[in-house]
Design a protein around this motif. Structure first.
Motif, PDB file in Angstrom:
ATOM      1  N   ASN A   2      -4.683   7.356  -2.948  1.00  0.00           N
ATOM      2  CA  ASN A   2      -5.652   6.627  -2.136  1.00  0.00           C
ATOM      3  C   ASN A   2      -5.305   6.692  -0.654  1.00  0.00           C
ATOM      4  O   ASN A   2      -6.184   6.820   0.200  1.00  0.00           O
ATOM      5  CB  ASN A   2      -5.730   5.174  -2.596  1.00  0.00           C
ATOM      6  CG  ASN A   2      -6.340   5.027  -3.975  1.00  0.00           C
ATOM      7  OD1 ASN A   2      -7.088   5.885  -4.428  1.00  0.00           O
ATOM      8  ND2 ASN A   2      -6.009   3.941  -4.669  1.00  0.00           N
ATOM      9  N   ILE A   3      -4.024   6.635  -0.346  1.00  0.00           N
ATOM     10  CA  ILE A   3      -3.579   6.757   1.051  1.00  0.00           C
ATOM     11  C   ILE A   3      -3.875   8.160   1.566  1.00  0.00           C
ATOM     12  O   ILE A   3      -4.350   8.335   2.700  1.00  0.00           O
ATOM     13  CB  ILE A   3      -2.080   6.437   1.168  1.00  0.00           C
ATOM     14  CG1 ILE A   3      -1.828   4.957   0.859  1.00  0.00           C
ATOM     15  CG2 ILE A   3      -1.549   6.780   2.557  1.00  0.00           C
ATOM     16  CD1 ILE A   3      -0.361   4.588   0.733  1.00  0.00           C
ATOM     17  N   GLU A  47      -7.438   8.504   2.503  1.00  0.00           N
ATOM     18  CA  GLU A  47      -7.720   7.837   3.774  1.00  0.00           C
ATOM     19  C   GLU A  47      -7.278   8.679   4.962  1.00  0.00           C
ATOM     20  O   GLU A  47      -7.836   8.565   6.058  1.00  0.00           O
ATOM     21  CB  GLU A  47      -7.024   6.476   3.809  1.00  0.00           C
ATOM     22  CG  GLU A  47      -7.592   5.465   2.815  1.00  0.00           C
ATOM     23  CD  GLU A  47      -6.781   4.183   2.752  1.00  0.00           C
ATOM     24  OE1 GLU A  47      -5.759   4.090   3.481  1.00  0.00           O
ATOM     25  OE2 GLU A  47      -7.146   3.286   1.976  1.00  0.00           O
ATOM     26  N   SER A  56      -7.863   7.421  -9.850  1.00  0.00           N
ATOM     27  CA  SER A  56      -8.265   6.977  -8.513  1.00  0.00           C
ATOM     28  C   SER A  56      -9.722   7.324  -8.236  1.00  0.00           C
ATOM     29  O   SER A  56     -10.171   8.435  -8.532  1.00  0.00           O
ATOM     30  CB  SER A  56      -7.385   7.644  -7.448  1.00  0.00           C
ATOM     31  OG  SER A  56      -7.942   7.469  -6.157  1.00  0.00           O
ATOM     32  N   THR A  90      -1.107   6.653  -7.915  1.00  0.00           N
ATOM     33  CA  THR A  90      -2.523   6.454  -7.610  1.00  0.00           C
ATOM     34  C   THR A  90      -2.682   5.816  -6.238  1.00  0.00           C
ATOM     35  O   THR A  90      -3.572   6.194  -5.457  1.00  0.00           O
ATOM     36  CB  THR A  90      -3.190   5.591  -8.687  1.00  0.00           C
ATOM     37  OG1 THR A  90      -3.035   6.233  -9.954  1.00  0.00           O
ATOM     38  CG2 THR A  90      -4.662   5.389  -8.401  1.00  0.00           C
ATOM     39  N   LYS A  91      -1.820   4.861  -5.926  1.00  0.00           N
ATOM     40  CA  LYS A  91      -1.849   4.271  -4.585  1.00  0.00           C
ATOM     41  C   LYS A  91      -1.588   5.334  -3.523  1.00  0.00           C
ATOM     42  O   LYS A  91      -2.209   5.342  -2.454  1.00  0.00           O
ATOM     43  CB  LYS A  91      -0.800   3.162  -4.481  1.00  0.00           C
ATOM     44  CG  LYS A  91      -1.110   1.922  -5.318  1.00  0.00           C
ATOM     45  CD  LYS A  91      -0.010   0.881  -5.170  1.00  0.00           C
ATOM     46  CE  LYS A  91      -0.319  -0.376  -5.964  1.00  0.00           C
ATOM     47  NZ  LYS A  91       0.745  -1.399  -5.834  1.00  0.00           N
ATOM     48  N   ALA A  92      -0.655   6.251  -3.818  1.00  0.00           N
ATOM     49  CA  ALA A  92      -0.358   7.336  -2.872  1.00  0.00           C
ATOM     50  C   ALA A  92      -1.570   8.243  -2.680  1.00  0.00           C
ATOM     51  O   ALA A  92      -1.866   8.680  -1.561  1.00  0.00           O
ATOM     52  CB  ALA A  92       0.838   8.137  -3.370  1.00  0.00           C
ATOM     53  N   PRO A 101      -2.692  10.441 -10.989  1.00  0.00           N
ATOM     54  CA  PRO A 101      -3.647   9.643 -10.209  1.00  0.00           C
ATOM     55  C   PRO A 101      -5.109  10.005 -10.435  1.00  0.00           C
ATOM     56  O   PRO A 101      -5.944   9.751  -9.573  1.00  0.00           O
ATOM     57  CB  PRO A 101      -3.237   9.966  -8.779  1.00  0.00           C
ATOM     58  CG  PRO A 101      -2.817  11.415  -8.842  1.00  0.00           C
ATOM     59  CD  PRO A 101      -2.145  11.567 -10.188  1.00  0.00           C
ATOM     60  N   TYR A 110       1.710   3.581  -8.869  1.00  0.00           N
ATOM     61  CA  TYR A 110       2.217   4.013  -7.570  1.00  0.00           C
ATOM     62  C   TYR A 110       1.624   5.337  -7.109  1.00  0.00           C
ATOM     63  O   TYR A 110       1.219   5.492  -5.950  1.00  0.00           O
ATOM     64  CB  TYR A 110       3.750   4.119  -7.603  1.00  0.00           C
ATOM     65  CG  TYR A 110       4.448   2.787  -7.512  1.00  0.00           C
ATOM     66  CD1 TYR A 110       4.434   2.048  -6.333  1.00  0.00           C
ATOM     67  CD2 TYR A 110       5.116   2.253  -8.611  1.00  0.00           C
ATOM     68  CE1 TYR A 110       5.060   0.821  -6.242  1.00  0.00           C
ATOM     69  CE2 TYR A 110       5.746   1.018  -8.541  1.00  0.00           C
ATOM     70  CZ  TYR A 110       5.727   0.305  -7.351  1.00  0.00           C
ATOM     71  OH  TYR A 110       6.349  -0.909  -7.279  1.00  0.00           O
ATOM     72  N   ASN A 158      -5.975   1.748  -8.865  1.00  0.00           N
ATOM     73  CA  ASN A 158      -5.325   1.108  -7.722  1.00  0.00           C
ATOM     74  C   ASN A 158      -3.953   0.526  -8.028  1.00  0.00           C
ATOM     75  O   ASN A 158      -3.270   0.040  -7.122  1.00  0.00           O
ATOM     76  CB  ASN A 158      -6.223  -0.013  -7.176  1.00  0.00           C
ATOM     77  CG  ASN A 158      -5.805  -0.467  -5.790  1.00  0.00           C
ATOM     78  OD1 ASN A 158      -5.582   0.347  -4.901  1.00  0.00           O
ATOM     79  ND2 ASN A 158      -5.686  -1.775  -5.599  1.00  0.00           N
ATOM     80  N   THR A 159      -3.506   0.570  -9.274  1.00  0.00           N
ATOM     81  CA  THR A 159      -2.275  -0.120  -9.654  1.00  0.00           C
ATOM     82  C   THR A 159      -1.047   0.782  -9.650  1.00  0.00           C
ATOM     83  O   THR A 159       0.012   0.416  -9.123  1.00  0.00           O
ATOM     84  CB  THR A 159      -2.438  -0.757 -11.051  1.00  0.00           C
ATOM     85  OG1 THR A 159      -3.474  -1.739 -10.983  1.00  0.00           O
ATOM     86  CG2 THR A 159      -1.140  -1.403 -11.517  1.00  0.00           C
ATOM     87  N   ASP A 218      -3.734  -0.584 -16.710  1.00  0.00           N
ATOM     88  CA  ASP A 218      -3.214  -0.317 -15.369  1.00  0.00           C
ATOM     89  C   ASP A 218      -3.833   0.929 -14.743  1.00  0.00           C
ATOM     90  O   ASP A 218      -3.692   1.152 -13.536  1.00  0.00           O
ATOM     91  CB  ASP A 218      -1.693  -0.143 -15.403  1.00  0.00           C
ATOM     92  CG  ASP A 218      -0.963  -1.429 -15.758  1.00  0.00           C
ATOM     93  OD1 ASP A 218      -1.425  -2.501 -15.324  1.00  0.00           O
ATOM     94  OD2 ASP A 218       0.059  -1.357 -16.469  1.00  0.00           O
TER      95      ASP A 218
END
Length: 255
Positions: free
Chosen positions: A28-29, A32, A55, A24-26, A52, A22, A19-20, A15
């Motif tokens: 990535n945001i 951006e 990432s 790590t997703k934050a 993260p 949470y 990208n999986t 995992d």
């Protein structure tokens, strides 16, 4: 990999794919949105990097000792991550710190020590290169590192040289037009002169010291094409050059 009471937040090694998870997703945001995240790789050794740090959009920092050698607690990357991990390293074994009362100086270890060393340096680098994006700064750091051409899962791209990253960017030949806007001599003992490309007739120059304080400003034209720096002390200065077609920053050295 993760010890969580809530099984919804328990992850397997696979995992940690950038990208999986949470957090790590934050991350990535946040990338951006323009943020530059400097994240500890973790202290799990061969077990792998933390999130993260997995990432591709963060700079993950591993640890070395004072001689630049890998220390075995520093989390290593793997093929699970979509990009090279860790990205770079700094001293994380016997790093000097001061206690919470600002009294005793001692040493600690961990990637949580190597990470703020890099974060502080990158803050200074980005301040010197305010027109660079988060992605551009991250790449400059990677490219300046000691083993950029032969990275591995232990040191990543190696130990970064932020002075090298700055020097490569603040080049006197980095200002592009039909031909190059030249600033010379650099270093200088007195005045600097500007040679304009064909499509430029004037620029506005602002000079800052290394603390970010403005010390001089002037309008330079292709007729009155010099600035006298004799009033400035010896040292390194940052010169911001702007016109309708140009917005660049270069390093000036006053001898």
């Amino acid at each position: 990999m993760g010890g969580y009471d809530n099984t919804n937040y328990k992850y397997d090694a696979t995992d940690y794919d950038g990208n999986t998870i949470y957090i790590t997703k934050a991350a990535n945001i946040a990338f951006e949105k323009g943020m530059l995240l400097v994240i500890a790789a973790g202290n799990k050794g061969k077990t792998g990097v933390y999130a993260p740090a997995d990432s591709p959009n963060v700079l993950s920092i591993g640890a070395v000792d004072a001689s630049g050698s890998y220390v075995d607690f520093s989390s290593v990357g793997s093929a699970i991550q979509p990009t090279q991990k860790p990205d770079v390293v700094a001293q994380g074994l016997k790093s000097y710190v001061i206690d919470r009362n600002d009294v005793i100086i001692g040493t600690l270890e961990g990637t949580s020590l190597s990470t703020p060393i890099i974060a502080g340096g990158i803050t200074c680098l980005w301040q010197a290169l305010p027109n660079k994006t988060n992605a551009e700064i991250m790449q400059l750091v990677r490219e300046s590192a000691s083993q950029y051409n032969s990275p591995d899962y232990f040191l990543g791209y190696g130990i970064p040289d932020l002075q090298l990253a700055l020097n490569r960017t603040l080049s006197v030949k980095d200002i592009e037009g039909y031909e190059v806007l030249k600033v010379y001599p650099n270093p200088t003992t007195g005045s600097v002169y500007f040679k304009f490309p064909y499509n430029e007739h004037e620029v506005f120059v602002t000079i800052y010291n290394v603390f970010g304080k403005q010390v001089l400003s002037a309008e330079v034209t292709n007729v009155n094409n010099q600035i006298d720096l004799s009033s400035l002390s010896k040292g390194v200065y940052i010169s911001k050059i702007e016109s309708k077609n140009i917005s660049k920053t270069i390093k000036l050295v006053k001898k």
